[in-house]
Design an enzyme around this catalytic site. Structure first.
Site, PDB file in Angstrom:
ATOM      1  N   GLY A 234       0.812  -1.218   0.000  1.00  0.00           N
ATOM      2  CA  GLY A 234       0.000   0.000   0.000  1.00  0.00           C
ATOM      3  C   GLY A 234       0.839   1.259   0.000  1.00  0.00           C
ATOM      4  N   ASN A 235       0.173   2.388   0.140  1.00  0.00           N
ATOM      5  CA  ASN A 235       0.891   3.666   0.236  1.00  0.00           C
ATOM      6  C   ASN A 235       0.206   4.543   1.280  1.00  0.00           C
ATOM      7  OD1 ASN A 235      -1.145   5.472  -1.141  1.00  0.00           O
ATOM      8  ND2 ASN A 235      -0.772   3.996  -2.778  1.00  0.00           N
ATOM      9  N   HIS A 236       0.800   5.703   1.550  1.00  0.00           N
ATOM     10  CA  HIS A 236       0.343   6.516   2.677  1.00  0.00           C
ATOM     11  C   HIS A 236      -0.824   7.450   2.367  1.00  0.00           C
ATOM     12  CE1 HIS A 236       3.346   5.229   5.462  1.00  0.00           C
ATOM     13  NE2 HIS A 236       4.312   5.450   4.581  1.00  0.00           N
ATOM     14  N   SER A 237      -1.319   7.440   1.138  1.00  0.00           N
ATOM     15  CA  SER A 237      -2.379   8.397   0.811  1.00  0.00           C
ATOM     16  C   SER A 237      -3.650   8.110   1.630  1.00  0.00           C
ATOM     17  CB  SER A 237      -2.708   8.315  -0.677  1.00  0.00           C
ATOM     18  OG  SER A 237      -3.765   9.188  -0.955  1.00  0.00           O
ATOM     19  N   ALA A 302      -3.937   7.686  -5.398  1.00  0.00           N
ATOM     20  CA  ALA A 302      -2.563   7.197  -5.516  1.00  0.00           C
ATOM     21  C   ALA A 302      -2.675   5.711  -5.853  1.00  0.00           C
ATOM     22  CB  ALA A 302      -1.818   7.409  -4.206  1.00  0.00           C
TER      23      ALA A 302
END
Ligand code: C5P
Length: 429
Positions: A234-237, A302
């Site tokens: 995943g990512n931090h968005s 994102a």
């Protein structure tokens, strides 16, 4: 509230928040009671209005009030009150509460031009801004002294609007998980609907656009690419920027669908359609199957560029076989913006690009991205320099597919979203 003739405008602000069902507490300074008395504040807010910490039943209320408040609005903020807040005095209930508060604070100065322009006041204001306090600057016009100049407090609806912009920003209109709510912001007095913008020769973008009858979607959040039933890439968005755009579209009267990739429920505004699309594949399938229904699409999510080639149906365990490590093979995800823009030429597509580098590099990256993806507009957000990520102040530069700069906007995330939405309305015509 402080002691100034502009106090007569403040009941309008109290009434605005009472209508929204908010719990409003008025803390008048002692001298402000010369202008509006406690009885008025108590009747308007349905709550006691205290001035001093030691007033009966006020007791240690300031800590409680400071802890419970979502926002403190100080209007009118006199030169004296601003100076007291700057040096951290706690000599009445208001200043004590401000000192104990962790919520955003909006200061609305009102005073004679000479006092406003005095270097002492200007210095105090700069310090408050540096500390993350929002300042709604005074406007120019007739002053109670009979003079004309800067120092007039904005009208009640402008104060309410600025306060709501801050609250909306706190509850979700940011760029990423790194976006810190309640940071410093210059809220221009002419904030009405469109936020502060610097258009550099571009068409004027002001006011709330009328988007009734327009169907728009927003992709927002950060996708999660499943590895096995318990793991993902995943990512931090957090989706805050996209949520702000959905909110601005809704305010303008558009019919809004949010394709939400892992956005916290409490960030999502009411009154819009929400389609949950946790992975890039979910988002791709949902957007490409439904894009034909819309005139306008904002691609703010994102999206992971890669996903695991293989999904493990069972949880991958630690075994002898992977004692030395575990390699996950990744495949490219489809570019949803690029594919959608190509398949639906009638759809007006707005993409986002978070870029690093100097001004010239950033513009070139943005132009190249607009051309490559076939987006009608790309909003370029500079990151890694204290702007965009990690600040409540957001700054975007918008370029067309042809590479022309059509908008530069800065302000809170919701203000920026409103200006961007107004621009797309103009372009849609
Ligand atoms: O290529 P890059 O990820 O920098 O492009 C960002 C823009 O493209 C954003 O508007 C994003 O929502 C969109 N995008 C997409 N599908 C992808 C990757 C990015 O729609 N797979």
């Amino acid at each position: 509230m402080g002691a100034g003739i502009a106090a007569y405008k403040v009941p309008g602000v109290v009434r605005h928040f009472m209508k929204l069902g908010d719990d409003v507490r008025v803390m008048p300074t002692r001298s402000s009671l010369h202008f509006v008395g406690k009885t008025t504040w108590q009747a308007l807010s349905n709550n006691p209005a205290h001035t001093d910490v030691f007033e009966e039943e006020a007791g240690v209320d300031h800590v409680e009030a400071a802890r419970n408040a979502d926002l403190i609005v100080i209007a009118p903020a006199t030169a004296d009150l601003i100076a007291r807040i700057r040096i951290g005095l706690a000599d009445d209930l208001l200043t004590t509460t401000v000192l104990a508060a962790t919520c955003p604070v909006l200061v609305v100065p009102a005073m004679h031009t000479a006092m406003w322009e005095n270097p002492a006041t200007q210095d105090n204001i700069s310090v408050l801004k540096e500390r993350g306090i929002h300042v709604l600057e005074p406007t120019e016009g007739a002053l109670s002294s009979g003079d004309t100049g800067r120092g007039r407090m904005p009208e009640a609806d402008q104060i309410a609007e600025a306060a709501e912009a801050i609250l909306a920003d706190v509850s979700g209109a940011g760029e990423s998980s790194a976006g810190v709510p309640g940071m410093a912001g210059d809220l221009s007095a002419g904030i009405s609907g469109a936020g502060a913008s610097d258009l550099g020769g571009a068409p004027q973008v002001t006011g709330v656009p009328d988007m009734a009858g327009i169907k728009a979607f927003v992709t927002a959040g950060g996708t999660r690419e499943p590895i096995d039933p318990v793991r993902y890439l995943g990512n931090h968005s957090t989706g805050k920027q996209g949520v702000a755009i959905a909110q601005a579209l809704k305010e303008a009267g558009a019919e809004v669908t949010l394709f939400a990739a892992n956005i916290a429920d409490d960030l999502i505004p009411s009154g819009i359609e929400v389609v949950q699309t946790p992975s890039a594949t979910d988002l791709h399938d949902a957007v490409t199957s439904r894009a034909g229904e819309f005139q306008l699409g904002f691609f703010v999510a994102a999206v992971a560029d890669f996903r695991p080639r293989k999904y493990n149906e069972a949880k991958v365990k630690k075994t002898e076989a992977n004692a030395d490590g575990w390699t996950i093979d990744l495949v490219r995800n489809p570019d949803i913006l690029k594919e959608t823009a190509a398949k639906f030429p009638e759809l007006f597509c707005v993409g986002f690009a978070a870029e690093t580098g100097d001004d010239a590099q950033i513009m070139e990256f943005g132009r190249e991205k607009a051309r490559r993806k076939g987006a009608d507009l790309i909003a370029i957000n500079r990151v890694g320099t204290g702007v965009g990520f990690g600040t409540a102040e957001n700054a975007i530069t918008v370029v067309t597919e042809a590479g022309d700069v059509v908008l530069k906007a800065s302000g809170t995330k919701l203000e920026v979203a409103r200006v961007l939405v107004a621009l797309t309305k103009q372009k849609l015509l």
